[in-house]
Design a protein around this motif. Structure first.
Motif, PDB file in Angstrom:
ATOM      1  N   ARG A   1       1.083   7.935  -2.698  1.00  0.00           N
ATOM      2  CA  ARG A   1      -0.250   7.833  -2.999  1.00  0.00           C
ATOM      3  C   ARG A   1      -0.628   6.514  -3.287  1.00  0.00           C
ATOM      4  O   ARG A   1       0.161   5.469  -3.115  1.00  0.00           O
ATOM      5  CB  ARG A   1      -0.443   8.659  -4.247  1.00  0.00           C
ATOM      6  CG  ARG A   1      -0.261  10.081  -4.103  1.00  0.00           C
ATOM      7  CD  ARG A   1      -0.312  11.119  -5.287  1.00  0.00           C
ATOM      8  NE  ARG A   1      -0.287  12.216  -5.429  1.00  0.00           N
ATOM      9  CZ  ARG A   1      -0.637  13.332  -6.261  1.00  0.00           C
ATOM     10  NH1 ARG A   1      -0.932  13.051  -7.329  1.00  0.00           N
ATOM     11  NH2 ARG A   1      -0.550  14.500  -5.810  1.00  0.00           N
ATOM     12  N   ASN A   2      -2.062   6.366  -3.186  1.00  0.00           N
ATOM     13  CA  ASN A   2      -2.421   4.694  -3.523  1.00  0.00           C
ATOM     14  C   ASN A   2      -1.848   4.034  -4.731  1.00  0.00           C
ATOM     15  O   ASN A   2      -1.688   4.845  -5.773  1.00  0.00           O
ATOM     16  CB  ASN A   2      -3.954   5.057  -3.562  1.00  0.00           C
ATOM     17  CG  ASN A   2      -4.743   3.523  -3.480  1.00  0.00           C
ATOM     18  OD1 ASN A   2      -4.448   2.959  -2.699  1.00  0.00           O
ATOM     19  ND2 ASN A   2      -5.908   3.525  -4.364  1.00  0.00           N
ATOM     20  N   GLY A   3      -1.391   3.139  -4.474  1.00  0.00           N
ATOM     21  CA  GLY A   3      -0.660   2.537  -5.520  1.00  0.00           C
ATOM     22  C   GLY A   3       0.851   2.556  -5.617  1.00  0.00           C
ATOM     23  O   GLY A   3       1.433   2.039  -6.382  1.00  0.00           O
ATOM     24  N   ASP A   4       1.363   3.419  -4.810  1.00  0.00           N
ATOM     25  CA  ASP A   4       2.760   3.733  -4.770  1.00  0.00           C
ATOM     26  C   ASP A   4       3.463   2.771  -4.165  1.00  0.00           C
ATOM     27  O   ASP A   4       3.049   2.173  -3.212  1.00  0.00           O
ATOM     28  CB  ASP A   4       3.295   4.958  -4.392  1.00  0.00           C
ATOM     29  CG  ASP A   4       2.757   6.246  -5.115  1.00  0.00           C
ATOM     30  OD1 ASP A   4       2.488   6.157  -6.167  1.00  0.00           O
ATOM     31  OD2 ASP A   4       2.854   7.569  -4.543  1.00  0.00           O
ATOM     32  N   CYS A   5       4.848   2.532  -4.652  1.00  0.00           N
ATOM     33  CA  CYS A   5       5.657   1.676  -4.102  1.00  0.00           C
ATOM     34  C   CYS A   5       7.194   2.227  -3.771  1.00  0.00           C
ATOM     35  O   CYS A   5       7.642   2.926  -4.585  1.00  0.00           O
ATOM     36  CB  CYS A   5       5.965   0.404  -5.055  1.00  0.00           C
ATOM     37  SG  CYS A   5       4.564  -0.477  -5.538  1.00  0.00           S
ATOM     38  N   ALA A   6       7.498   2.185  -2.684  1.00  0.00           N
ATOM     39  CA  ALA A   6       8.811   2.604  -2.010  1.00  0.00           C
ATOM     40  C   ALA A   6       9.583   1.693  -1.303  1.00  0.00           C
ATOM     41  O   ALA A   6       8.914   0.459  -0.548  1.00  0.00           O
ATOM     42  CB  ALA A   6       8.744   4.025  -1.513  1.00  0.00           C
TER      43      ALA A   6
ATOM     44  N   LYS B   1      -4.610   2.420  -0.293  1.00  0.00           N
ATOM     45  CA  LYS B   1      -5.552   3.386   0.210  1.00  0.00           C
ATOM     46  C   LYS B   1      -4.958   3.905   1.443  1.00  0.00           C
ATOM     47  O   LYS B   1      -4.028   4.629   1.386  1.00  0.00           O
ATOM     48  CB  LYS B   1      -6.943   2.822   0.542  1.00  0.00           C
ATOM     49  CG  LYS B   1      -7.537   2.439  -0.656  1.00  0.00           C
ATOM     50  CD  LYS B   1      -9.008   1.628  -0.736  1.00  0.00           C
ATOM     51  CE  LYS B   1      -9.669   1.295  -1.989  1.00  0.00           C
ATOM     52  NZ  LYS B   1     -10.973   0.902  -1.641  1.00  0.00           N
ATOM     53  N   ARG B   2      -5.689   3.822   2.783  1.00  0.00           N
ATOM     54  CA  ARG B   2      -4.962   4.156   3.898  1.00  0.00           C
ATOM     55  C   ARG B   2      -4.055   3.249   4.650  1.00  0.00           C
ATOM     56  O   ARG B   2      -3.558   3.777   5.668  1.00  0.00           O
ATOM     57  CB  ARG B   2      -6.229   4.603   4.956  1.00  0.00           C
ATOM     58  CG  ARG B   2      -6.929   5.762   4.280  1.00  0.00           C
ATOM     59  CD  ARG B   2      -8.354   6.098   5.418  1.00  0.00           C
ATOM     60  NE  ARG B   2      -9.227   7.021   5.051  1.00  0.00           N
ATOM     61  CZ  ARG B   2     -10.229   7.474   5.739  1.00  0.00           C
ATOM     62  NH1 ARG B   2     -10.209   7.126   6.792  1.00  0.00           N
ATOM     63  NH2 ARG B   2     -11.089   8.591   5.318  1.00  0.00           N
ATOM     64  N   LYS B   3      -3.646   2.290   4.282  1.00  0.00           N
ATOM     65  CA  LYS B   3      -2.684   1.338   4.612  1.00  0.00           C
ATOM     66  C   LYS B   3      -1.365   1.351   4.126  1.00  0.00           C
ATOM     67  O   LYS B   3      -1.415   1.526   2.880  1.00  0.00           O
ATOM     68  CB  LYS B   3      -3.345  -0.164   4.728  1.00  0.00           C
ATOM     69  CG  LYS B   3      -4.629  -0.258   5.373  1.00  0.00           C
ATOM     70  CD  LYS B   3      -5.158  -1.660   5.218  1.00  0.00           C
ATOM     71  CE  LYS B   3      -6.688  -1.999   6.083  1.00  0.00           C
ATOM     72  NZ  LYS B   3      -6.980  -3.277   6.074  1.00  0.00           N
ATOM     73  N   LEU B   4      -0.423   1.139   4.744  1.00  0.00           N
ATOM     74  CA  LEU B   4       0.960   0.733   4.427  1.00  0.00           C
ATOM     75  C   LEU B   4       1.106  -0.575   4.688  1.00  0.00           C
ATOM     76  O   LEU B   4       1.156  -0.855   5.893  1.00  0.00           O
ATOM     77  CB  LEU B   4       1.985   1.823   4.857  1.00  0.00           C
ATOM     78  CG  LEU B   4       1.931   3.342   4.498  1.00  0.00           C
ATOM     79  CD1 LEU B   4       2.855   4.012   5.418  1.00  0.00           C
ATOM     80  CD2 LEU B   4       2.100   3.471   2.981  1.00  0.00           C
TER      81      LEU B   4
ATOM     82  N   TYR C   1       8.194   4.415  -6.793  1.00  0.00           N
ATOM     83  CA  TYR C   1       7.375   4.457  -8.166  1.00  0.00           C
ATOM     84  C   TYR C   1       5.996   4.087  -8.096  1.00  0.00           C
ATOM     85  O   TYR C   1       5.515   3.777  -7.132  1.00  0.00           O
ATOM     86  CB  TYR C   1       7.867   3.467  -9.166  1.00  0.00           C
ATOM     87  CG  TYR C   1       7.790   1.980  -8.925  1.00  0.00           C
ATOM     88  CD1 TYR C   1       6.480   1.221  -9.323  1.00  0.00           C
ATOM     89  CD2 TYR C   1       8.798   1.098  -8.220  1.00  0.00           C
ATOM     90  CE1 TYR C   1       6.467   0.073  -8.927  1.00  0.00           C
ATOM     91  CE2 TYR C   1       8.744  -0.008  -7.614  1.00  0.00           C
ATOM     92  CZ  TYR C   1       7.324  -0.688  -8.258  1.00  0.00           C
ATOM     93  OH  TYR C   1       7.317  -2.159  -7.857  1.00  0.00           O
ATOM     94  N   ALA C   2       5.146   4.935  -9.220  1.00  0.00           N
ATOM     95  CA  ALA C   2       3.848   5.027  -8.938  1.00  0.00           C
ATOM     96  C   ALA C   2       3.220   3.665  -9.991  1.00  0.00           C
ATOM     97  O   ALA C   2       3.797   3.642 -11.067  1.00  0.00           O
ATOM     98  CB  ALA C   2       3.124   6.376  -9.402  1.00  0.00           C
ATOM     99  N   THR C   3       2.322   3.007  -9.705  1.00  0.00           N
ATOM    100  CA  THR C   3       1.548   2.206 -10.417  1.00  0.00           C
ATOM    101  C   THR C   3      -0.001   2.680 -10.864  1.00  0.00           C
ATOM    102  O   THR C   3      -0.482   1.975 -11.718  1.00  0.00           O
ATOM    103  CB  THR C   3       1.279   0.849  -9.676  1.00  0.00           C
ATOM    104  OG1 THR C   3       0.342   0.856  -8.656  1.00  0.00           O
ATOM    105  CG2 THR C   3       2.699   0.307  -9.269  1.00  0.00           C
ATOM    106  N   GLN C   4      -0.294   3.872 -10.114  1.00  0.00           N
ATOM    107  CA  GLN C   4      -1.553   4.432 -10.588  1.00  0.00           C
ATOM    108  C   GLN C   4      -1.549   5.787 -11.141  1.00  0.00           C
ATOM    109  O   GLN C   4      -2.222   6.157 -12.201  1.00  0.00           O
ATOM    110  CB  GLN C   4      -2.727   4.017  -9.283  1.00  0.00           C
ATOM    111  CG  GLN C   4      -2.996   2.778  -9.037  1.00  0.00           C
ATOM    112  CD  GLN C   4      -4.023   2.563  -7.961  1.00  0.00           C
ATOM    113  OE1 GLN C   4      -4.710   3.461  -7.490  1.00  0.00           O
ATOM    114  NE2 GLN C   4      -3.891   1.363  -7.243  1.00  0.00           N
ATOM    115  N   LYS C   5      -0.919   6.777 -10.155  1.00  0.00           N
ATOM    116  CA  LYS C   5      -0.833   8.130 -10.500  1.00  0.00           C
ATOM    117  C   LYS C   5       0.389   8.578 -10.120  1.00  0.00           C
ATOM    118  O   LYS C   5       0.589   8.339  -8.684  1.00  0.00           O
ATOM    119  CB  LYS C   5      -2.107   8.725 -10.003  1.00  0.00           C
ATOM    120  CG  LYS C   5      -2.386  10.227 -10.155  1.00  0.00           C
ATOM    121  CD  LYS C   5      -3.449  10.855  -9.573  1.00  0.00           C
ATOM    122  CE  LYS C   5      -3.625  12.332 -10.059  1.00  0.00           C
ATOM    123  NZ  LYS C   5      -5.078  12.917  -9.630  1.00  0.00           N
ATOM    124  N   ALA C   6       0.947   9.498 -10.687  1.00  0.00           N
ATOM    125  CA  ALA C   6       2.167  10.138 -10.352  1.00  0.00           C
ATOM    126  C   ALA C   6       2.199  11.279  -9.520  1.00  0.00           C
ATOM    127  O   ALA C   6       0.999  11.917  -9.376  1.00  0.00           O
ATOM    128  CB  ALA C   6       3.257  10.493 -11.643  1.00  0.00           C
TER     129      ALA C   6
END
Length: 530
Positions: free
Chosen positions: A397-402, A420-423, A511-516
């Motif tokens: 999701r937007n703001g996720d980091c993996a 958003k739509r980019k990785l 991990y999520a930085t905006q929404k789980a």
């Protein structure tokens, strides 16, 4: 070629590489395990050796490893799955980086295994645990909790009495059922001598030919070349008087500081020492040494009292095993070669939601990797090694980091971020600052070194060179698993005893930085050591 067959081929190549590296397969090359296995304690039961080690903030904890030749080791159990005395084990209100389970004592007595350890914590969090099991392979059950004993050794005497030896030559007797100490039984066995100017700890007590032997690590300050050593205190009676002898004082392989461990006999009557050595970025690695009883003292090392390059293996033809392993995630349970950073959130990972894949799900919003739950780790192995992971990033999701990291208190990190739509894949250097009391993550200094847009399926690779004078990690990415592009320059791996007190590890994270609610799927972990 199926994924399972491919990973089997990778593992076979790794085994052949290791075998080729040894000049003679009937010998154990030192270090015995070129990986972070500090504070070892070893017992022999029949023809099998069991070794336990420190893993502090990693869960499950107190790994038990098994070998028949002191060369090929495999992890067969953990003493506990989680520690739950404080929310800090869940990275809530602080952390337990560099604390948690320390220096476990392993014993085998009257058909049962016993493990005793005390977390390096203040207050009730530091109370001693005693566990027991019928087999080294577990399951382990808790026997009791009692006051804190630093770097302690459990000891069952021939007369049925039980003791714990701890600190710098302190002793207390335990009740026969191990439920608690016997009040009033405290004894100071000896006083520190003038040449003991640094640490004097790491107790390991045994009895041989009617005498009591207490092995300890000794650190001497201000004398060139005498950084750490192994000393032995012996007595005819458990309460003394004790006399002391230095039984090992040796550097090895370009590194100093060989000290802390134990001795163990073979079924044939030979004796060996298993003593760890500080080796920089990889951590603290165990060496195996001959132990010769000379004038009633267990003298360690070769005829010159030094750590030998190799020691003859106890048995030949044993299966090739390792404590770090490739994984295709096709089993129903997570392999024992993996450990979580702190207690995992059980509902936030899965091996069955997408069979053949490991799913790491975000469960709470966090600000950085060092407070992110469910980071999954394995040790790095020397002299050089490489690990590759294949990631499906389509559900971030937007703001996720993996991503994939060379994880420590100073880390080199490959992070895919959903914007958003980019990785976007970033290579960064990250360094954590921790409070002294509660190990709260106060700050994470992050320096982004390189970035590149990536598709939803990507392969990440970390190569590690853990030889003397090197301690570097190199980072790569691929869009097909075949053609690789390096990101950034070599990263220096570091060991810092004041923060993590741990060798660098391979780490998978999400991990999520905006929404789980997002997740990453991991197709495979391919590991090769050279």
């Amino acid at each position: 070629m199926t994924k399972r067959i491919f990973l089997a081929v990778v593992s076979l190549v790794a085994c052949l590489t290791i075998a080729k590296a040894a000049t003679d397969s009937s010998y154990v090359q030192n270090p015995m395990l070129w990986a972070d296995v500090p504070d070892p304690d070893v017992v022999r039961v029949g023809d099998t050796y069991y070794m336990i080690s420190t893993t502090m903030h990693l869960m499950p904890g107190a790994p038990v490893m098994r070998s028949k030749d002191l060369k090929n080791w495999e992890t067969v159990s953990y003493v506990f799955d989680k520690l739950t005395d404080s929310p800090k084990y869940d990275m809530q209100g602080g952390t337990v980086y560099g604390r948690g389970q320390w220096a476990t004592s392993l014993k085998y007595h009257q058909g049962r295994f016993y493990a005793l350890f005390a977390p390096n914590e203040a207050g009730a969090m530091g109370d001693t645990y005693i566990y027991t099991a019928e087999q080294g392979e577990g399951p382990w059950t808790l026997v009791s909790r009692m006051r804190h004993f630093h770097d302690c050794s459990l000891f069952f005497d021939d007369d049925g009495r039980v003791y714990v030896i701890y600190g710098t030559g302190e002793l207390m007797e335990l009740k026969p059922d191990l439920s608690d100490v016997i009040e009033g039984s405290h004894r100071q066995l000896f006083q520190r001598e003038a040449d003991e100017t640094g640490i004097l700890e790491g107790s390991r007590m045994l009895k041989y030919h009617g005498r009591y032997y207490l092995l300890m690590i000794s650190q001497v300050w201000g004398v060139p070349g005498r950084y750490r050593r192994e000393v032995c205190y012996r007595a005819d009676h458990i309460q003394g008087p004790y006399e002391k002898k230095v039984i090992l004082q040796s550097d090895f392989g370009g590194f100093p500081h060989v000290g802390q461990g134990t001795i163990v006999d073979s079924e044939y009557g030979d004796w060996y020492g298993v003593i760890f050595q500080d080796r920089g970025g990889v951590g603290r690695v165990p060496t195996v040494l001959p132990c010769r009883w000379i004038d009633g003292w267990p003298m360690l090392g070769d005829e010159e009292g030094r750590v030998p390059t190799r020691v003859r293996a106890l048995k030949s033809g044993q299966p090739q095993t390792d404590i770090v392993c490739s994984d295709d995630f096709s089993e129903k349970e997570l392999g024992l070669h993996w450990q979580w950073n702190h207690n995992p959130v059980d509902k936030a990972w899965s091996l069955n939601e997408r069979p053949g894949w490991l799913r790491l799900k975000t469960s709470r919003v966090v600000s950085n990797l060092y407070v992110a739950p469910n980071t999954l780790t394995q040790r790095m192995g020397g002299p050089t090694c490489s690990a590759t992971v294949a990631l499906d990033l389509s559900h971030l999701r937007n703001g996720d980091c993996a991503g994939f990291a060379a994880f420590n208190s100073d880390s080199g990190v490959l992070t895919v971020k959903r914007q958003k739509r980019k990785l976007v894949l970033e290579l960064s250097e990250q360094s954590v600052s921790l409070s002294q009391k509660d190990k709260v993550v106060e700050q994470v200094a992050e320096k982004v070194l390189a970035s590149v847009p990536v598709p939803e399926k990507v392969w990440l690779r970390i190569d590690a060179d853990l030889r003397v004078g090197r301690d570097i990690a190199t980072f790569y990415y691929s869009f097909d698993g075949n053609e690789w592009t390096q990101m950034g320059a070599d990263y220096k791996l570091r060991f810092d005893w004041q923060r993590f007190f741990m060798g660098s590890r391979f780490a998978l994270f999400c991990y999520a930085t905006q929404k789980a609610g997002g997740w990453v799927d991991v197709d495979s972990f391919q590991y090769v050591v050279n």
